[in-house]
Enzyme design. Structure first.
Site, PDB file in Angstrom:
ATOM      1  N   HIS A 121       0.873  -1.180   0.000  1.00  0.00           N
ATOM      2  CA  HIS A 121       0.000   0.000   0.000  1.00  0.00           C
ATOM      3  C   HIS A 121       0.912   1.232   0.000  1.00  0.00           C
ATOM      4  O   HIS A 121       2.009   1.184   0.558  1.00  0.00           O
ATOM      5  CB  HIS A 121      -0.822  -0.057   1.304  1.00  0.00           C
ATOM      6  CG  HIS A 121      -1.898   0.965   1.413  1.00  0.00           C
ATOM      7  ND1 HIS A 121      -1.643   2.277   1.757  1.00  0.00           N
ATOM      8  CD2 HIS A 121      -3.237   0.874   1.258  1.00  0.00           C
ATOM      9  CE1 HIS A 121      -2.781   2.933   1.807  1.00  0.00           C
ATOM     10  NE2 HIS A 121      -3.769   2.117   1.508  1.00  0.00           N
ATOM     11  N   ASP A 198       3.373  -4.234   7.930  1.00  0.00           N
ATOM     12  CA  ASP A 198       2.108  -3.507   7.822  1.00  0.00           C
ATOM     13  C   ASP A 198       0.986  -4.519   8.070  1.00  0.00           C
ATOM     14  O   ASP A 198       0.697  -5.359   7.217  1.00  0.00           O
ATOM     15  CB  ASP A 198       2.012  -2.897   6.422  1.00  0.00           C
ATOM     16  CG  ASP A 198       0.666  -2.251   6.161  1.00  0.00           C
ATOM     17  OD1 ASP A 198      -0.238  -2.373   7.012  1.00  0.00           O
ATOM     18  OD2 ASP A 198       0.508  -1.631   5.089  1.00  0.00           O
ATOM     19  N   GLN A 201      -4.218  -5.017   7.214  1.00  0.00           N
ATOM     20  CA  GLN A 201      -5.230  -5.971   6.732  1.00  0.00           C
ATOM     21  C   GLN A 201      -5.224  -7.289   7.496  1.00  0.00           C
ATOM     22  O   GLN A 201      -6.154  -8.073   7.351  1.00  0.00           O
ATOM     23  CB  GLN A 201      -5.027  -6.248   5.231  1.00  0.00           C
ATOM     24  CG  GLN A 201      -5.306  -5.058   4.333  1.00  0.00           C
ATOM     25  CD  GLN A 201      -6.757  -4.579   4.375  1.00  0.00           C
ATOM     26  OE1 GLN A 201      -7.658  -5.291   4.798  1.00  0.00           O
ATOM     27  NE2 GLN A 201      -6.969  -3.360   3.944  1.00  0.00           N
ATOM     28  N   LYS A 224     -10.040  -0.408  10.910  1.00  0.00           N
ATOM     29  CA  LYS A 224     -10.272  -1.633  10.125  1.00  0.00           C
ATOM     30  C   LYS A 224     -10.624  -2.806  11.046  1.00  0.00           C
ATOM     31  O   LYS A 224     -10.979  -3.882  10.609  1.00  0.00           O
ATOM     32  CB  LYS A 224      -9.034  -1.976   9.291  1.00  0.00           C
ATOM     33  CG  LYS A 224      -8.751  -0.928   8.202  1.00  0.00           C
ATOM     34  CD  LYS A 224      -7.671  -1.368   7.290  1.00  0.00           C
ATOM     35  CE  LYS A 224      -7.076  -0.235   6.502  1.00  0.00           C
ATOM     36  NZ  LYS A 224      -7.821   0.112   5.290  1.00  0.00           N
ATOM     37  N   CYS A 364      -4.591   2.219  -3.697  1.00  0.00           N
ATOM     38  CA  CYS A 364      -3.340   2.763  -3.142  1.00  0.00           C
ATOM     39  C   CYS A 364      -2.189   1.787  -3.333  1.00  0.00           C
ATOM     40  O   CYS A 364      -1.354   1.616  -2.433  1.00  0.00           O
ATOM     41  CB  CYS A 364      -3.494   3.116  -1.659  1.00  0.00           C
ATOM     42  SG  CYS A 364      -4.750   4.335  -1.345  1.00  0.00           S
TER      43      CYS A 364
END
Ligand code: PMP
Length: 409
Positions: A121, A198, A201, A224, A364
């Site tokens: 991303h 990261d 998600q 999220k 993104c």
């Protein structure tokens, strides 16, 4: 799925009681909030609102306690070694920038290599572009297969003796596949590099154990994970965080200030300048407890069931192509796709006419889109609170897309 009460789960989310139809399949962009999370945020303001970390009176101490309790819960959630390793930020983007500005700018030297996977991303790419430009480090890319696999050979080749920092998504927001982070940290550590994960998600879908992953830094966003917008987390190994200069400076991150100098506060407050989002942190704690109450195994099983249902249905629709693994259980609820001859924005608009919310665009991840040879795609992303009827409605609507755009059956 046995022992799954769809209606009861739906009832936890006030948004599904609003008037008007809504089939929300944009969960990877932001999740919906259960009532207990909204209540936790409200309860902070109703019962213990004061500026945390400052007040020497009872209310202020209550506020501080709520905030620090949330930190302990996040520590447990990530299996961090101690709460000092948990820094509250606004979101994943801010957490990753903190590492780039504070760690990378002070550590990297010309010729050092930063390795970033091609599927990142922009939030986990632009901070490293910036760090490379400012320090003279070389930005290199960890390539993936067209289906999103990061192969062991590719990782072994990409991590070199000059690699100082590796940035990789735990789960890509385009492919949904779980990346081999443990293998990456092992190789990177052998070369003396740190690994920044990261987890934007992954945090909503799978349990995370930072010690088992041996991640040096790991970031995720509360929103999220069903918490409010504006609260996020950076995990960092204590010895790394301790050696890093602050990212932002100002109130509440100091021990003592003189005219020309300051002694910074110890961890974690050194990295939390200014008034913090304590209500957001308390609500994040409620979100984590809510997910734990459902249970990660049940949650994953439910999401996989719905994802496989959608995946298999989509495969039957002429012209629909799904990016990533050919196994529906490897998508973590994320189904990114194209429809032959139809722009993804038109796909999203046609679905929207049936009150189905999906994302369309480059997600993104423009370098990944370039690599895959597509300018944009559509993405349906599923959460455990979606229903089988919603998946059927989505498939029905998707089946009409090409016909509505003037193509034959
Ligand atoms: N990384 C990934 C993989 C994401 O999916 C997102 C959100 N789309 C981000 C980073 C950025 O998250 P935020 O906007 O909450 O900072």
């Amino acid at each position: 799925m046995k022992n799954w009460n769809e209606q009861e789960i739906r009832g936890d989310f006030p948004i599904f009681g609003r008037s008007g139809p809504l089939i929300y399949l944009d969960n990877a962009a932001t999740a919906q909030r259960p009532a207990c999370v909204l209540e936790a945020e409200r309860s902070f303001y109703e019962n213990c609102n004061a500026n945390p970390l400052r007040g020497l009176y009872e209310l202020g101490m209550d506020a501080t306690q709520r905030y620090e309790n949330a930190r302990k819960t996040v520590c447990r959630f990530l299996n961090a070694a101690c709460p000092e390793e948990i820094i509250f930020t606004r979101n994943t983007t801010e957490a990753l920038n903190l590492v780039a500005y504070s760690y990378a700018l002070s550590k990297l030297r010309p010729g050092d290599e930063i390795l970033v996977s091609i599927m990142e991303h922009h939030s986990n790419l632009l901070p490293w572009q910036m760090a490379a430009k400012r320090t003279g480090a070389v930005l290199k890319f960890l390539e993936c297969e067209k289906d999103g696999t990061l192969t062991p050979e590719c990782i072994r080749q990409a991590v070199t003796a000059r690699t100082r920092l590796v940035a990789v998504a735990h789960i890509s927001n385009v492919f949904g596949r779980v990346n081999p982070v443990r293998e990456i940290t092992e190789l990177a550590h052998r070369q003396g590099a740190v690994v920044v994960v990261d987890a934007a998600q992954s945090a909503p879908h799978i349990p995370i154990d930072v010690q088992a992953l041996d991640a040096d830094f790991l970031a995720f966003s509360g929103h999220k994970l069903m918490a409010p917008m504006g609260i996020g987390v950076l995990y960092g190994k204590k010895e790394l965080l301790e050696a890093m200069p602050p990212f932002l400076t100002g109130g509440e991150m100091i021990e003592r200030v003189s005219r020309r100098d300051a002694v910074y506060a110890p961890l974690p407050h050194k990295f939390e300048a200014g008034t913090v989002n304590a209500a957001g942190a308390a609500a994040l704690e409620a979100a984590i407890r809510y997910l734990e109450k459902i249970g990660w195994e049940r949650l994953k099983q439910r999401e996989d069931e719905l994802t496989v249902q959608a995946f298999e249905g989509m495969k039957q629709i002429p012209g629909v192509r799904i990016l990533g693994s050919a196994d529906g259980t490897q998508h973590s609820g994320i189904l990114t796709f194209t429809v032959d001859g139809v722009h993804p924005h038109d796909v999203a608009s046609i679905l929207d006419a049936d009150h189905i919310a999906v994302r369309a665009g480059h997600h993104c991840a423009q370098p990944l889109m370039d690599y895959l040879g597509v300018s944009s795609t559509a993405r349906a992303s599923i959460a455990f609170y979606n229903t089988e009827n919603e998946i059927q409605a989505f498939l029905h609507s998707l089946r009409q897309v090409r016909r509505k755009m003037g193509y034959g059956e």
